[in-house]
Design a protein around this motif. Structure first.
Motif, short mmCIF file in Angstrom:
data_model
loop_
_atom_site.label_atom_id
_atom_site.label_comp_id
_atom_site.label_asym_id
_atom_site.label_seq_id
_atom_site.Cartn_x
_atom_site.Cartn_y
_atom_site.Cartn_z
N PRO A 127 -33.30 -48.08 50.90
CA PRO A 127 -32.46 -49.02 50.15
C PRO A 127 -32.71 -50.47 50.53
O PRO A 127 -33.21 -50.77 51.61
CB PRO A 127 -31.04 -48.59 50.55
CG PRO A 127 -31.20 -48.04 51.93
CD PRO A 127 -32.54 -47.35 51.94
N THR A 135 -28.47 -50.99 48.24
CA THR A 135 -28.83 -50.59 46.87
C THR A 135 -29.97 -49.59 46.91
O THR A 135 -31.02 -49.85 47.49
CB THR A 135 -29.26 -51.83 46.04
OG1 THR A 135 -28.19 -52.78 46.04
CG2 THR A 135 -29.57 -51.42 44.60
N ARG A 137 -32.67 -46.96 44.82
CA ARG A 137 -33.39 -46.74 43.56
C ARG A 137 -34.27 -45.51 43.74
O ARG A 137 -35.11 -45.45 44.63
CB ARG A 137 -34.24 -47.97 43.20
CG ARG A 137 -33.44 -49.25 43.10
CD ARG A 137 -34.31 -50.49 42.93
NE ARG A 137 -34.77 -50.62 41.55
CZ ARG A 137 -36.03 -50.49 41.15
NH1 ARG A 137 -36.98 -50.19 42.04
NH2 ARG A 137 -36.35 -50.63 39.89
N GLU A 149 -30.07 -48.06 39.48
CA GLU A 149 -29.67 -48.40 40.84
C GLU A 149 -28.31 -47.80 41.16
O GLU A 149 -27.49 -47.59 40.28
CB GLU A 149 -29.60 -49.92 41.00
CG GLU A 149 -30.94 -50.62 40.84
CD GLU A 149 -30.84 -52.12 41.05
OE1 GLU A 149 -29.69 -52.64 41.07
OE2 GLU A 149 -31.89 -52.77 41.20
N GLU A 151 -25.16 -48.21 44.32
CA GLU A 151 -24.73 -49.06 45.43
C GLU A 151 -23.83 -48.32 46.41
O GLU A 151 -22.97 -47.53 46.02
CB GLU A 151 -23.97 -50.29 44.90
CG GLU A 151 -24.89 -51.39 44.43
CD GLU A 151 -24.21 -52.75 44.42
OE1 GLU A 151 -23.14 -52.90 45.05
OE2 GLU A 151 -24.75 -53.65 43.76
#
Length: 455
Positions: A127, A135, A137, A149, A151
């Motif tokens: 992240p 974050t 992905r 994405e 969080e």
């Protein structure tokens, strides 16, 4: 979320290929892309909790609250950090909120655990960190050419419970919930609304035992979680991962399994922290101090109360047993928002009930405002003397000594007084007694202190 069979197969695959770095790396990378990193968990306690959460969520994908109690060093914060990371990798556009009493405490809890979880994460899945947010992905979740994405946010709530407000939430974890202020408000007014419209949301509360059993974590949320079958407890004695060596290390300092520290921190027993208690001696004295008794033929009936309007007015009814040299508490009244006239009516009724034919006229004294003491005498023809309340430290010290010496006997019907003695605690600075709906301001403890000093 992966099924139990997937968990077992994933872990088994990794063990089988441990000796082959290439195969082991391929299995681990596949696990990360699928968002199933349960292979990191300890094989007994942690994996058992993981399976419990997985199975329960599959059977009922609603944001019913999970409540988890485990022994210290179980790794519950690590497990919930791992579950948060899994969720970020499994689903697109997730928002995870991980809260602790303070933001600093949240970082101290989550950051090292997250670093451990991510230690074998493929570089492309690691992240991006910005402040208190991570974050994630995952290219495997690519939608229409874009990689979604998710969080993972850290939040401190004691300074500002409303810090949890904002966007809709997919998963919320309240760590060290037993130390959180306004826990009801956080759950009911803030988080409950943030799960609306979210698919398969999840909410969890984890904690070591709070200092007082009066805390809503104990009183409310554990019973609620039990009723919805989302309560998980794992004391050290039930966890095979807690070894004899671990036990011996702890017992070098605890000395015995009979200590409050061992019972609270290792066995998850609900016991108020003695160091925070107003009357810590009551823990050991309780069994001998609470019992039914019969008054002698002759005694001097006494009433002592700590007056209050917004705070509670707590009245205690009893006498001194001179033969036994003990203070005997027979009954109580616990009310607030009552006028002086209403208090007099309650007082007279309880005296008549407790002492239908008193051998002597009851002696009444109280910690009350001077105006109220005058009103008792002029308007209601009852003499209420002021309680001796100078030097509060002496009053409290005398009470603790009397409780320790088993010089105070309390009838079991005095439930409020007993509850306050069991659960009344100081604030962190030891300058004030903690208030709550169930404790009031421990006015019964104050009244007992005056009563004992008079005795």
């Amino acid at each position: 979320m992966s099924s139990e069979n997937t968990i077992i197969d994933n872990a088994a695959d990794l063990r089988r290929h441990m000796g082959d770095p290439v195969m082991r790396g391929a299995c681990m990378k596949d696990a990360w892309y699928r968002g199933d990193i349960s292979y990191q968990l300890r094989p007994n306690g942690q994996l058992q909790l993981y399976r419990f959460i997985t199975a329960t969520q599959q059977a009922d994908p609603t944001p019913e609250l999970y409540v988890v109690e485990t022994h210290r060093r179980f790794g519950k914060s690590y497990l919930w950090s791992l579950l948060a990371v899994e969720r970020c990798l499994q689903r697109p556009w997730q928002l995870i909120k991980y809260a602790a009493p303070t933001a600093v405490q949240c970082q101290k809890i989550v950051k090292p655990n997250l670093m451990r979880v991510l230690r074998d994460c493929p570089a492309e899945l690691k992240p991006h960190k910005a402040g208190l947010n991570w974050t994630f992905r995952n290219p495997a979740l690519k939608e229409g050419g874009a990689v979604p994405e998710s969080e993972f946010q850290l939040v401190g709530v004691n300074e500002d419970p409303d810090a949890l407000r904002g966007e809709a939430t997919d998963m919320a974890v309240l760590d060290e919930a037993g130390m959180m202020k306004r826990l009801d408000y956080i759950i009911e007014d803030i988080l409950s609304f943030q799960f609306i419209g979210r698919k398969d949301p999840r909410m969890a509360m984890v904690s070591t035992p709070p200092a007082s059993m009066d805390h809503p974590f104990i009183k409310k949320y554990i019973p609620d979680a039990m009723a919805s079958k989302r309560y998980f407890a794992m004391p050290a004695s039930k966890n095979k991962d807690f070894t004899m060596e671990d036990e011996s290390i702890v017992l070098r300092n605890c000395k015995s399994k009979d200590t409050i520290s061992w019972k609270r921190e290792a066995e998850c027993e609900h016991i108020t922290d003695a160091e925070s208690m107003i009357i810590p001696e009551f823990i050991k004295a309780k069994q001998e101090s609470i019992k039914k008794f019969k008054p002698p033929p002759y005694f001097y009936p006494e009433v002592c109360f700590d007056a209050g309007a917004k705070d509670y007015c707590h009245m205690l009814f009893g006498y001194i047993d001179f033969m036994e040299q003990k203070l005997m508490i027979q009954d109580e009244i616990w009310v607030h928002y009552k006028s002086t006239g209403q208090i007099v009516e309650l007082l007279k009724a309880k005296m008549k009930e407790t002492w239908p034919k008193p051998p002597f006229k009851p002696h009444i004294f109280a910690d009350a405002p001077l105006q109220q003491l005058i009103d008792f005498q002029t308007d209601h023809k009852i003499i209420v003397e002021p309680a001796m309340k100078h030097d509060v430290d002496v009053t409290l010290s005398l009470l603790r000594t009397s409780v320790s010496a088993r010089k105070i006997i309390i009838d079991p019907k005095c439930k409020r007084l007993i509850y306050q003695l069991e659960n009344g605690i100081w604030n962190d600075q030891r300058t004030k007694w903690i208030r709550s709906d169930e404790l009031g301001h421990c006015d019964g403890v104050a009244a007992l202190g005056y009563f004992n000093r008079c005795a």
